[in-house]
Design an enzyme around this catalytic site. Sequence first.
Site, PDB file in Angstrom:
ATOM      1  N   ARG A  39       0.782  -1.339   0.046  1.00 35.35           N
ATOM      2  CA  ARG A  39      -0.168   0.007   0.053  1.00 35.35           C
ATOM      3  C   ARG A  39       0.867   1.376   0.057  1.00 35.35           C
ATOM      4  O   ARG A  39       0.300   2.421  -0.478  1.00 35.35           O
ATOM      5  CB  ARG A  39      -0.873  -0.013   1.134  1.00 35.35           C
ATOM      6  CG  ARG A  39      -1.949  -1.029   1.133  1.00 35.35           C
ATOM      7  CD  ARG A  39      -3.131  -0.962   2.384  1.00 35.35           C
ATOM      8  NE  ARG A  39      -4.062  -1.983   2.176  1.00 35.35           N
ATOM      9  CZ  ARG A  39      -5.117  -2.045   2.940  1.00 35.35           C
ATOM     10  NH1 ARG A  39      -5.315  -1.473   4.021  1.00 35.35           N
ATOM     11  NH2 ARG A  39      -6.178  -3.044   2.440  1.00 35.35           N
ATOM     12  N   LYS A 176     -22.256 -14.000   2.045  1.00 38.01           N
ATOM     13  CA  LYS A 176     -23.416 -13.509   2.456  1.00 38.01           C
ATOM     14  C   LYS A 176     -24.287 -13.082   1.397  1.00 38.01           C
ATOM     15  O   LYS A 176     -23.577 -12.185   0.801  1.00 38.01           O
ATOM     16  CB  LYS A 176     -23.617 -12.438   3.825  1.00 38.01           C
ATOM     17  CG  LYS A 176     -23.015 -12.966   5.067  1.00 38.01           C
ATOM     18  CD  LYS A 176     -23.210 -12.266   6.196  1.00 38.01           C
ATOM     19  CE  LYS A 176     -23.277 -12.853   7.527  1.00 38.01           C
ATOM     20  NZ  LYS A 176     -23.591 -11.776   8.787  1.00 38.01           N
ATOM     21  N   GLY A 331     -10.660  -7.109  -2.046  1.00 35.12           N
ATOM     22  CA  GLY A 331     -11.152  -8.194  -0.940  1.00 35.12           C
ATOM     23  C   GLY A 331     -10.245  -9.293  -0.981  1.00 35.12           C
ATOM     24  O   GLY A 331      -9.220  -9.569  -1.648  1.00 35.12           O
ATOM     25  N   GLY A 354     -14.593  -3.063  -0.096  1.00 33.43           N
ATOM     26  CA  GLY A 354     -15.677  -2.503   0.209  1.00 33.43           C
ATOM     27  C   GLY A 354     -16.005  -1.102  -0.514  1.00 33.43           C
ATOM     28  O   GLY A 354     -17.178  -0.735  -1.152  1.00 33.43           O
TER      29      GLY A 354
END
Length: 388
Positions: A39, A176, A331, A354
Amino acid sequence: MLFGVPVLEDLPSVDGRSVLVRCDFNVPLRDGEIADDHRIRAALPTLEWLTSRGAKVTAVTHLGRPKGTPDPAFDVAPVRRRLAELAPGVTLGENLRFSPGETANDPDFVDELMAGHDLYVNDAFGASHRAHASIVGPPSRVPSAAGLLLAREVEVLLGLRSHPRRPFVAITGGAKVSDKLGVIRALLGVADQILIGGGMCFTFFAALGHSVGSSLLEPDRIDDCKALLDEFGDRLVLPSDVVAMGPGGKIGDPEAGGEVRNMGRSVPDGWMGLDIGPGSAAEFADHVLEASTVLWNGPMGVFEDPRFEAGTRSVAQAVADCRGFTVIGGGDSAAAIAQFGFEDQVDHISTGGGASLELIERGDLPGVEALRRAPNAVEADESDEFNE
């Protein structure tokens, strides 16, 4: 401008100016040292663009989840040392989340951040879905721009929404279905096919009347899945088979017992579906290989366990082999593509799981929207692709 968002070239001259750059240096630490500096290195092009043009640059970042107060466990000193090696002359402020004003978007904290700074650059895509002070506050005060990393994310992800090359195949997975319903609905407005795997597929199976055994299931989302299948069943592609683990098994522990077996969509009581089956993997790969645009977000199974990695590996291989434009939505999908060694064979890997989902779903993020309202931004005209 890019979809109405000012980029570095839209800033006034940076020579001799003080520029605050919001970065995402939320790196993993191990025993007080950086375990992976990716990063930090990802921000270097933006930092070098500014410093090479005479800017005095201060970077700021969050690190971990301190509770609005200084915490030695989340001190940015290791990041500061590494940044000094990679970008000499760039200073690094304290952990933004040491102040409660950051997450509360306190105007006084924004004033404190911007004191002495003439310009602002946001290069923290992975944090731009948060309406935090360092993300949304500065563009209301000074000329601002998206850094090179953030601009590329906006270009790729909003480009998927507005003008993908067809056929456009999206692959969604993960645990989910509730986390992905909004994205699925948004993608149904633009994608030609959506392939659905991972634990979320079992709620779709239940909507079709199949038994799911002990597999992941969200009963309160069955009606949502049924409605999507009724309306878009010809474009939603579900697995035709799954790999399941029998009673007594334990995820991540092959020695615990529990038979592993390939089966159809109906899973018996006591069994747990943990991956798409080989037939589904081959079918999904065929769809991917025929696509001109591919977006993948979410693994096909519990790929961290070698017994249930084959489906995710097959999809990763197909994405790597696809001759179209391929995008990984950050992710777990980014972790999977790296685990299988295909990251260099993909056109774009998002730096924010996200954030990428929210940008695809909503077409905007708090951080992107704030830049669009900066004093040096111009109103996007009616032909702007963002408004199509």
